[in-house]
Structure formats: C-alpha cells, structure tokens
Design a protein around this motif. Sequence first.
Motif, PDB file in Angstrom:
ATOM      1  N   VAL A 174       0.842  -1.200   0.000  1.00  0.00           N
ATOM      2  CA  VAL A 174       0.000   0.000   0.000  1.00  0.00           C
ATOM      3  C   VAL A 174       0.881   1.255   0.000  1.00  0.00           C
ATOM      4  O   VAL A 174       0.652   2.200  -0.766  1.00  0.00           O
ATOM      5  N   ALA A 175       1.900   1.247   0.846  1.00  0.00           N
ATOM      6  CA  ALA A 175       2.826   2.382   0.881  1.00  0.00           C
ATOM      7  C   ALA A 175       3.504   2.565  -0.471  1.00  0.00           C
ATOM      8  O   ALA A 175       3.637   3.694  -0.960  1.00  0.00           O
ATOM      9  N   ALA A 176       3.910   1.469  -1.099  1.00  0.00           N
ATOM     10  CA  ALA A 176       4.565   1.548  -2.406  1.00  0.00           C
ATOM     11  C   ALA A 176       3.603   2.102  -3.453  1.00  0.00           C
ATOM     12  O   ALA A 176       3.972   2.946  -4.275  1.00  0.00           O
ATOM     13  N   LEU A 183       4.636  -2.817  -8.118  1.00  0.00           N
ATOM     14  CA  LEU A 183       4.296  -3.847  -7.139  1.00  0.00           C
ATOM     15  C   LEU A 183       5.554  -4.522  -6.607  1.00  0.00           C
ATOM     16  O   LEU A 183       6.348  -5.059  -7.383  1.00  0.00           O
ATOM     17  N   PRO A 184       5.764  -4.525  -5.285  1.00  0.00           N
ATOM     18  CA  PRO A 184       6.934  -5.208  -4.731  1.00  0.00           C
ATOM     19  C   PRO A 184       6.871  -6.715  -4.991  1.00  0.00           C
ATOM     20  O   PRO A 184       5.782  -7.298  -5.077  1.00  0.00           O
ATOM     21  N   ASP A 185       8.014  -7.329  -5.134  1.00  0.00           N
ATOM     22  CA  ASP A 185       8.073  -8.774  -5.370  1.00  0.00           C
ATOM     23  C   ASP A 185       7.365  -9.533  -4.255  1.00  0.00           C
ATOM     24  O   ASP A 185       7.604  -9.293  -3.064  1.00  0.00           O
ATOM     25  N   GLY A 186       6.484 -10.447  -4.644  1.00  0.00           N
ATOM     26  CA  GLY A 186       5.802 -11.287  -3.676  1.00  0.00           C
ATOM     27  C   GLY A 186       4.637 -10.632  -2.958  1.00  0.00           C
ATOM     28  O   GLY A 186       3.999 -11.256  -2.119  1.00  0.00           O
ATOM     29  N   ALA A 187       4.329  -9.374  -3.279  1.00  0.00           N
ATOM     30  CA  ALA A 187       3.255  -8.667  -2.589  1.00  0.00           C
ATOM     31  C   ALA A 187       1.908  -8.969  -3.242  1.00  0.00           C
ATOM     32  O   ALA A 187       1.837  -9.422  -4.385  1.00  0.00           O
TER      33      ALA A 187
END
Length: 229
Positions: A174-176, A183-187
């Motif tokens: 959410v912060a990203a 999208l962060p890896d694995g999120a």
Amino acid sequence: MTDPDTPADSTEGHGPQPAAAQIAAYLAARMCHDFISPVSAIVSGLDLLEDPDAQDMREDAMGLIAASGRKLAEMLSFTRVAFGASSSAEVFDPRELEKLAQGVFAHQRAQLEWAVEAASLDKASARAVLNIAQMAGAALPLGGTVQLKAAQDGQSTVIAAESVGPKARLRPEVAAGLRGERLPDGALHGHWVQAYYVHLFLTDAGGRVYAEAEGDKATFAAVIPALAP
C-alpha cells in the motif's frame, strides 16, 4: 512508511511502471475479489432452499441471502464511485459519500467516524475520500476507529484519515502504491493496485497522497487542488 516531503509521482529507482492493461487487470481482479464472497454466500443460500433435506434451514438460508444481497449492493454502489465513472456528476454530496463508506464499514471490524466539513467534493476528491476510507479501515485488521476528515483549505481539498486500533498497520504494498512505485516482489496486487490507482488519479489532478504508520496508528492524507473554473 511514505515520506510526506516526497512527491506522490516520485518513482526514480523503482523500475518500469506497469502498463495500463495490467493496471486494469489488477483492478478487475480486486473488484472480483470483493464481490465473490457475497455472491458465493447467495448461491449457498439458494442451494439450501433447493435441498429437500435442508428445509429446516430455510429461515437461515433466507437470512444469508438477504444479508449477502445487501453486502453485494453496498459494495457495488461504493465501487461504482470509488473506482468507476458511473456518474456524469462532477460534484458529490458528502452525505451521499458517507452512506457509501458506511456501507462498506458495516462489513469490516473497524468503525468509521465521518467528519467531512466540505460542503461538496469534486470527482477526484470524492474518489480519494472513499478509497482512503477503505484503505484506512483495512489498516485495522483487529478493529478500531477510523476518523476521516475533509475540508477546503484555500483552493485545495485536504483529506486526512487516522486509523487507531491494536496492531494498526500500513502494508508495504500500500505504501509503495501510494508513492507510485511498482508492485513489490511477492506482494498482493489487490492491496497495491488500489493505492496505485489513488496515486494515478490524484497525480492527474495535480494532487499528492501519503501515509505513515507508527505504533497503533496509521495515517493517510491527501491534498487535491480545486478544479479550474
């Protein structure tokens, strides 16, 4: 946590941004995820009504269908304004937006305290209020209280939501998304895409959005310039 001094469109050093088609696919998946639970419950209730061996559960089945139908209707009404372009209206009544937000909170553990002082909200501000309210509620997995405020400050609309409760959190995805990062890896893309969508439409409107979490409180805020006459 996000940095209030960092512009919402700052993406340097975070790689290529997702294509529009991918964003649309993530949003569609997010909506389907929200709708599938009440739809499945309605189907289960109908199955019970049709089962000759479960006639003693008819009252329970009717109750399940009614409750799930209300939840689905409330989620659809919320989504049409928060994510869609269902209305040609450019100005929204905060009282109507509160009904939409409270409809969603009726199915969450958190409680919503609505303190919107603005007499009316333009489309970008209305979408921001609804999405921030939903994200703020999701930041309280064990329940708590979200206090949502929105007011006019000169030529801008200022929105702030404080989520207070045990184990309040701001998911990294959410912060990203609010920072405009991929999208962060694995999120989980369902949480990220809503935040990224908010970043996109507020950036288009010339606004900013940020969030932070500390202890048992998560805070979300946005500033949206008024539309030129």
